[in-house]
Design an enzyme around this catalytic site. Sequence first.
Site, PDB file in Angstrom:
ATOM      1  N   HIS A  18       0.846  -1.209   0.000  1.00  5.22           N
ATOM      2  CA  HIS A  18       0.000   0.000   0.000  1.00  5.22           C
ATOM      3  C   HIS A  18       0.878   1.254   0.000  1.00  5.22           C
ATOM      4  O   HIS A  18       0.592   2.231  -0.689  1.00  5.22           O
ATOM      5  CB  HIS A  18      -0.872   0.057   1.268  1.00  5.22           C
ATOM      6  N   LYS A  42     -17.191  -7.572   7.245  1.00  2.76           N
ATOM      7  CA  LYS A  42     -16.221  -8.488   7.861  1.00  2.76           C
ATOM      8  C   LYS A  42     -15.631  -7.874   9.143  1.00  2.76           C
ATOM      9  O   LYS A  42     -15.494  -6.660   9.245  1.00  2.76           O
ATOM     10  CB  LYS A  42     -15.126  -8.872   6.874  1.00  2.76           C
ATOM     11  N   ARG A  91      -2.169  -5.814  -8.342  1.00  5.52           N
ATOM     12  CA  ARG A  91      -0.923  -6.565  -8.148  1.00  5.52           C
ATOM     13  C   ARG A  91      -0.718  -7.587  -9.241  1.00  5.52           C
ATOM     14  O   ARG A  91       0.405  -7.909  -9.614  1.00  5.52           O
ATOM     15  CB  ARG A  91      -0.949  -7.299  -6.799  1.00  5.52           C
ATOM     16  N   SER A 129      -3.000  -7.844   2.886  1.00  3.65           N
ATOM     17  CA  SER A 129      -3.251  -7.722   4.330  1.00  3.65           C
ATOM     18  C   SER A 129      -3.693  -9.073   4.898  1.00  3.65           C
ATOM     19  O   SER A 129      -3.350  -9.425   6.028  1.00  3.65           O
ATOM     20  CB  SER A 129      -4.334  -6.673   4.588  1.00  3.65           C
TER      21      SER A 129
HETATM   22  O1  PNS Z   1      -9.113  -2.883   0.704  1.00  2.00           O
HETATM   23  P1  PNS Z   1     -10.392  -3.380   0.094  1.00  2.00           P
HETATM   24  O2  PNS Z   1     -11.133  -4.254   1.090  1.00  2.00           O
HETATM   25  O3  PNS Z   1     -10.175  -4.071  -1.223  1.00  2.00           O
HETATM   26  O4  PNS Z   1     -11.298  -2.064  -0.187  1.00  2.00           O
HETATM   27  C1  PNS Z   1     -12.616  -2.181  -0.709  1.00  2.00           C
HETATM   28  C2  PNS Z   1     -13.289  -0.798  -0.784  1.00  2.00           C
HETATM   29  C3  PNS Z   1     -13.282  -0.134   0.577  1.00  2.00           C
HETATM   30  C4  PNS Z   1     -12.544   0.052  -1.777  1.00  2.00           C
HETATM   31  C5  PNS Z   1     -14.752  -0.999  -1.282  1.00  2.00           C
HETATM   32  O5  PNS Z   1     -15.369  -1.985  -0.517  1.00  2.00           O
HETATM   33  C6  PNS Z   1     -15.595   0.267  -1.234  1.00  2.00           C
HETATM   34  O6  PNS Z   1     -15.333   1.223  -1.921  1.00  2.00           O
HETATM   35  N1  PNS Z   1     -16.642   0.260  -0.391  1.00  2.00           N
HETATM   36  C7  PNS Z   1     -17.501   1.429  -0.210  1.00  2.00           C
HETATM   37  C8  PNS Z   1     -18.938   1.102  -0.568  1.00  2.00           C
HETATM   38  C9  PNS Z   1     -19.246   1.448  -2.023  1.00  2.00           C
HETATM   39  O7  PNS Z   1     -19.093   2.572  -2.448  1.00  2.00           O
HETATM   40  N2  PNS Z   1     -19.719   0.428  -2.787  1.00  2.00           N
HETATM   41  C10 PNS Z   1     -20.185   0.585  -4.158  1.00  2.00           C
HETATM   42  C11 PNS Z   1     -19.099   0.751  -5.196  1.00  2.00           C
HETATM   43  S1  PNS Z   1     -18.065  -0.624  -5.415  1.00  2.00           S
END
Ligand code: PNS
Length: 167
Positions: A18, A42, A91, A129
């Site tokens: 990150h 989660k 990645r 992670s």
């Molecule tokens: O590190 P991660 O778990 O891959 O991050 C996921 C994240 C936080 C980017 C994603 O879950 C997110 O943007 N959630 C916010 C809810 C949202 O906007 N959902 C609709 C569009 S995908």
Amino acid sequence: MKQIAVYPGTFDPVTNGHLDLVRRASERFDRVVMAILENEDKTPLFTVEERIELLKFAVADIPRVEVDSFNGLLVDYLRQLNAGVILRGIRAVSDFESEMQMAMMNRKLAPEVETVFLLPSVEYSFLSSRLVREVARLGGSLTGLVPVEVEQALCKRFGGTEKMAPI
Ligand code: PNS
């Protein structure tokens, strides 16, 4: 106009992958906000407050990078900040499908927002992670893969073992 990029994620915990990505972004945008999602289904290992603290330590030396958290839709958070870019890392090809789905959904919700993908250094292409949490839980060394403060926090969380770096 200033280009603000939001780098959203769970960051549970932040890894050197990150950080590699946000360093690259900090050279290309006026402001980069690393934003931790608060309302995830989660159960995370670290609370949002703990993750914010670990992230703040980790990015202290990177110019133009800030740390925040958000609730609800990512695009609504971008609108609050007047940010035009969502930053995500890829990645490997395996990341692409889910990332493309998210990017397209975000484009449907907010056509004015662009998702920009950056590639981390190849040495972090295997790093996640989830794997960091697993290795820490089983007592393996994470030296060079996470910041020292994260290693310490993991060591504390899992009781510490001699295989992990001494703190
Ligand atoms: O590190 P991660 O778990 O891959 O991050 C996921 C994240 C936080 C980017 C994603 O879950 C997110 O943007 N959630 C916010 C809810 C949202 O906007 N959902 C609709 C569009 S995908």
